[in-house]
Design a protein around this motif. Structure first.
Motif, PDB file in Angstrom:
ATOM      1  N   PRO A 144       1.186  -0.837   0.058  1.00  0.00           N
ATOM      2  CA  PRO A 144       0.380  -0.193   0.169  1.00  0.00           C
ATOM      3  C   PRO A 144       0.851   1.240  -0.474  1.00  0.00           C
ATOM      4  O   PRO A 144       1.953   0.820   0.272  1.00  0.00           O
ATOM      5  CB  PRO A 144      -0.780  -0.407   1.253  1.00  0.00           C
ATOM      6  N   ALA A 145      -0.220   2.025  -0.719  1.00  0.00           N
ATOM      7  CA  ALA A 145       1.254   3.522  -0.158  1.00  0.00           C
ATOM      8  C   ALA A 145       0.123   4.781   0.311  1.00  0.00           C
ATOM      9  O   ALA A 145      -1.015   4.699   0.705  1.00  0.00           O
ATOM     10  CB  ALA A 145       1.479   3.996  -1.905  1.00  0.00           C
ATOM     11  N   ILE A 146       1.162   5.832   0.603  1.00  0.00           N
ATOM     12  CA  ILE A 146       0.168   7.355   0.771  1.00  0.00           C
ATOM     13  C   ILE A 146       0.384   7.911   0.380  1.00  0.00           C
ATOM     14  O   ILE A 146       1.282   8.423  -0.344  1.00  0.00           O
ATOM     15  CB  ILE A 146       0.560   8.067   2.483  1.00  0.00           C
ATOM     16  N   ALA A 147      -0.614   8.678  -0.088  1.00  0.00           N
ATOM     17  CA  ALA A 147      -0.768   9.434  -1.326  1.00  0.00           C
ATOM     18  C   ALA A 147      -0.934  10.967  -0.886  1.00  0.00           C
ATOM     19  O   ALA A 147      -1.338  11.391   0.263  1.00  0.00           O
ATOM     20  CB  ALA A 147      -1.731   9.796  -2.377  1.00  0.00           C
ATOM     21  N   CYS A 148      -0.630  12.405  -1.224  1.00  0.00           N
ATOM     22  CA  CYS A 148      -0.519  13.066  -0.565  1.00  0.00           C
ATOM     23  C   CYS A 148      -0.807  14.130  -1.793  1.00  0.00           C
ATOM     24  O   CYS A 148      -0.505  13.767  -2.873  1.00  0.00           O
ATOM     25  CB  CYS A 148       0.614  13.991   0.389  1.00  0.00           C
ATOM     26  N   ALA A 173       8.682  -2.762  -9.099  1.00  0.00           N
ATOM     27  CA  ALA A 173       6.905  -3.407  -9.164  1.00  0.00           C
ATOM     28  C   ALA A 173       6.070  -2.997  -8.662  1.00  0.00           C
ATOM     29  O   ALA A 173       4.944  -2.605  -9.038  1.00  0.00           O
ATOM     30  CB  ALA A 173       6.607  -5.331  -9.317  1.00  0.00           C
ATOM     31  N   ASP A 174       6.529  -2.440  -7.284  1.00  0.00           N
ATOM     32  CA  ASP A 174       5.892  -1.921  -5.689  1.00  0.00           C
ATOM     33  C   ASP A 174       6.115  -0.025  -6.861  1.00  0.00           C
ATOM     34  O   ASP A 174       4.718   0.312  -7.584  1.00  0.00           O
ATOM     35  CB  ASP A 174       6.372  -1.561  -4.637  1.00  0.00           C
ATOM     36  N   LEU A 175       6.950   0.594  -7.759  1.00  0.00           N
ATOM     37  CA  LEU A 175       6.609   1.604  -8.547  1.00  0.00           C
ATOM     38  C   LEU A 175       5.309   1.486  -9.544  1.00  0.00           C
ATOM     39  O   LEU A 175       4.231   2.427  -9.149  1.00  0.00           O
ATOM     40  CB  LEU A 175       7.932   1.948  -8.701  1.00  0.00           C
ATOM     41  N   LEU A 176       5.315   0.394 -10.270  1.00  0.00           N
ATOM     42  CA  LEU A 176       4.637   0.551 -10.744  1.00  0.00           C
ATOM     43  C   LEU A 176       3.006   0.697 -10.678  1.00  0.00           C
ATOM     44  O   LEU A 176       1.807   0.771 -11.023  1.00  0.00           O
ATOM     45  CB  LEU A 176       4.703  -0.912 -12.165  1.00  0.00           C
ATOM     46  N   GLN A 177       2.474  -0.217  -9.356  1.00  0.00           N
ATOM     47  CA  GLN A 177       1.736   0.127  -8.825  1.00  0.00           C
ATOM     48  C   GLN A 177       1.223   0.925  -8.178  1.00  0.00           C
ATOM     49  O   GLN A 177       0.496   1.418  -8.339  1.00  0.00           O
ATOM     50  CB  GLN A 177       1.609  -0.823  -7.610  1.00  0.00           C
ATOM     51  N   PHE A 178       2.329   1.650  -7.779  1.00  0.00           N
ATOM     52  CA  PHE A 178       1.920   3.112  -7.905  1.00  0.00           C
ATOM     53  C   PHE A 178       1.883   4.081  -8.506  1.00  0.00           C
ATOM     54  O   PHE A 178       0.591   5.024  -8.112  1.00  0.00           O
ATOM     55  CB  PHE A 178       3.523   3.840  -6.694  1.00  0.00           C
ATOM     56  N   THR A 183      -2.180   7.070 -10.163  1.00  0.00           N
ATOM     57  CA  THR A 183      -3.332   7.235 -11.753  1.00  0.00           C
ATOM     58  C   THR A 183      -4.625   7.638 -11.418  1.00  0.00           C
ATOM     59  O   THR A 183      -5.993   8.650 -11.840  1.00  0.00           O
ATOM     60  CB  THR A 183      -2.955   6.179 -12.792  1.00  0.00           C
ATOM     61  N   SER A 184      -5.265   6.225 -11.050  1.00  0.00           N
ATOM     62  CA  SER A 184      -6.786   6.426  -9.809  1.00  0.00           C
ATOM     63  C   SER A 184      -7.235   7.545  -9.419  1.00  0.00           C
ATOM     64  O   SER A 184      -8.032   8.054 -10.035  1.00  0.00           O
ATOM     65  CB  SER A 184      -7.489   4.958  -9.056  1.00  0.00           C
TER      66      SER A 184
END
Lengths: 374, 374
Positions: A144-148, A173-178, A183-184
């Motif tokens: 998972p990631a935190i977006a700001c 691969a994580d960076l690609l999911q980020f 984008t979403s």
């Protein structure tokens, strides 16, 4: 409602049967205490007529606060929680012994399907740990990631950066999911049909930086078309607020340092500006005349306006508000929560990550803009 | 001269026998071309009566520029170099095929002992590669670092951060050496007898961050006393401009992103401020009245004032000026070069790194403040 199928059950099934958006809110754990949270809800209630709130915390403290806020009557469901997670508590301890805290209760309302989104001003590490433990990762999501949000020169005035601290590392691969999750998020929160994604590095030349960044560069280039984003390649720290990119992807260590460095720099300069404008009689007079313009500047660069880090990649959306958020900051976080709940963000991300080709599952891509579909 | 032994031979042995400080300068490779460099030297020559310059570049371009600068007569030794390293050249290519460039010539004047310090506005990666190749690392130094100044709330108005981009990684032992080199640099450039060193991380709690940071934390705690610095522990991005630390230690990837993020944020806010103050008639009038104060603000936060990344850990000091530096920026870099030459920085760092206990070899520690010893 023009496209009812776009709106998930939990955002429309209010607890009293009305069409409402339910937001689960932790009243405790912020630096300014529950009074600031309740004051924020008063602002939110006026701004968001369909919003209803589940408020978690010490009943003895919260009941008198709510009694003094008549506009919240009938819109807040108070859930008593004995205990509070403090800023000093270690995430691992909170995970093991956090039952009965307002933070657990806030997240569990999402887990139980009562609300699609939660907001807390508490300890970030503990909140991420509790959210991971109780909500679990979306199928197919590794990290998972935190977006700001970040003040920017783009038309919306905001860019998105992730990860800013869910973890301290990320593989290619994580960076690609980020990139896919960011984008979403940008599509559903900023209304960008085709966000431009950049990968944070120490230079824009392809040969620069670490090995995982070169791999991620290749993977993002290949995935951009199916993922319906434009890959602008490597970007530098100076590009984060620029208008050549909408979504900046990086690992959580670098992103966290960059976020705090940006905040620290902005605070330093605004402090210098205040001192300069108070330094002489002429300057004070000038500041008085320019007051209106200076206030608009502050609003434009104010981190509170864009308050809220968003946890992406979990079964439910969680917004971490600044620990020091005041009523304005809380209201901004609640506004974002409301928007993401109505856009059904978590399910859109799940669908996007699940589809091998990262094909279009998001609102703007299908022409049904979230929040404007009614 | 009160303490002649503190000043090394090469800074006092001017080429004409006078007591002068010789600085080797690359005239080419900056975004604004050699005219900006020569204009910067005119400022420097007026400011630094004992400074003499070896200027490297295309004679056909430089001779006419120097002819129009009478105050530089007799103070500049022009060295013709046919070729120029561009911003697009890859470091590896420059290392192999860079003979005959002004950058090689500039560094070689330090290698040959003609000048203790070099200044260039050229391609950072190439400059680091050439400096490493020709000057070699100081005995005992594993990884050289680039140190920069950062506007801060400390009395000097500046903090030091390193590494901001010599390399893209650093192990715990490297970070400890950065602490020692940064301490030497802060002592000799900012006159701090006992700098406070902080280790950049995503939180100030001891359990946060990567494994190498935990190791470095323990090593710095143990080395602080012998190294004559105070270790303040972990610091966050928001602390970089603060007054609770003087030297911020980090790896070159994180440091480079932080540096550029800070620059980008400052630029965004100053752009917003300019737009705000031009937005209405009242604001324009106010800005006019506050002009003096706003100019002082600009000077205080201006990166040009602190222009110059310094390569530490080599046999000789090399200053990388901003590629876009104008005359003011060049003069700031030359001022710093002059100061570090007189402080004999490279030899002090060598002595400090060589001594196992990192014992006191620096100016302020021995009571003989560099540059004020005469």
């Amino acid at each position: 409602m023009a496209s009812g199928t776009e709106i998930p059950a939990e955002t429309v099934a209010g607890r009293k049967g009305a069409l409402s958006t339910v937001i689960s809110i932790d009243a405790m754990g912020g630096d300014r205490g529950p009074a600031a949270v309740v004051a924020g809800l008063v602002l939110s209630a006026a701004e968001l007529p369909d919003a209803r709130f589940i408020l978690h915390g010490d009943q003895a403290v919260l009941s008198p606060l709510l009694a003094r806020a008549p506009t919240l009557a009938g819109r807040v469901d108070l859930r008593h929680a004995e205990r509070v997670v403090t800023m000093e508590d270690k995430p691992s301890q909170v995970m093991r012994h956090g039952q009965g805290t307002s933070m657990f209760s806030t997240i569990d309302a999402v887990k139980n399907g009562e609300a699609p989104v939660a907001v807390s001003c508490g300890n970030t590490g503990a909140l991420m740990a509790v959210a991971m433990l109780r909500l679990r990762k979306l199928p197919g999501v590794n990290r998972p990631a935190i977006a700001c949000y970040w003040p920017s020169r783009n038309p919306s005035g905001l860019n998105v950066m992730l990860d800013v601290g869910a973890d301290i590392k990320a593989e290619a691969a994580d960076l690609l999911q980020f990139a896919a999750m960011g984008t979403s998020y940008a599509r559903n929160s900023l209304g960008l049909a085709r966000p431009r994604v950049g990968l944070l590095n120490v230079g824009t030349e392809e040969h620069k930086g670490r090995a995982e960044l070169h791999q991620a560069y290749a993977q993002m280039s290949a995935a951009a078309s199916a993922g319906e984003f434009d890959f602008v390649g490597f970007v530098e720290g100076s590009d984060i607020p620029s208008d050549r990119v909408d979504v900046i992807v990086t690992d959580g260590f670098t992103g966290n340092v960059a976020l705090k460095t940006g905040e620290g720099t902005a605070k330093l300069i605004s402090g210098f500006l205040r001192e300069a404008l108070g330094s002489t009689l002429l300057a004070r007079l000038g500041a008085l005349l320019a007051m209106g313009a200076l206030k608009r500047l502050q609003a434009r660069a104010d981190p509170r306006r864009a308050n809220g880090g968003v946890f992406l990649g979990l079964n439910g959306t969680v917004i971490k508000s600044h620990g020091s958020a005041d009523a304005t900051g809380i209201a901004a976080a609640v506004r974002l929560a409301h928007q993401l709940a109505r856009a059904d963000l978590a399910n859109r991300i799940a669908a996007r990550v699940a589809s091998t080709g990262l094909a279009g599952q998001d609102a703007a891509a299908t022409g049904a803009e979230a929040g404007t579909a009614e």
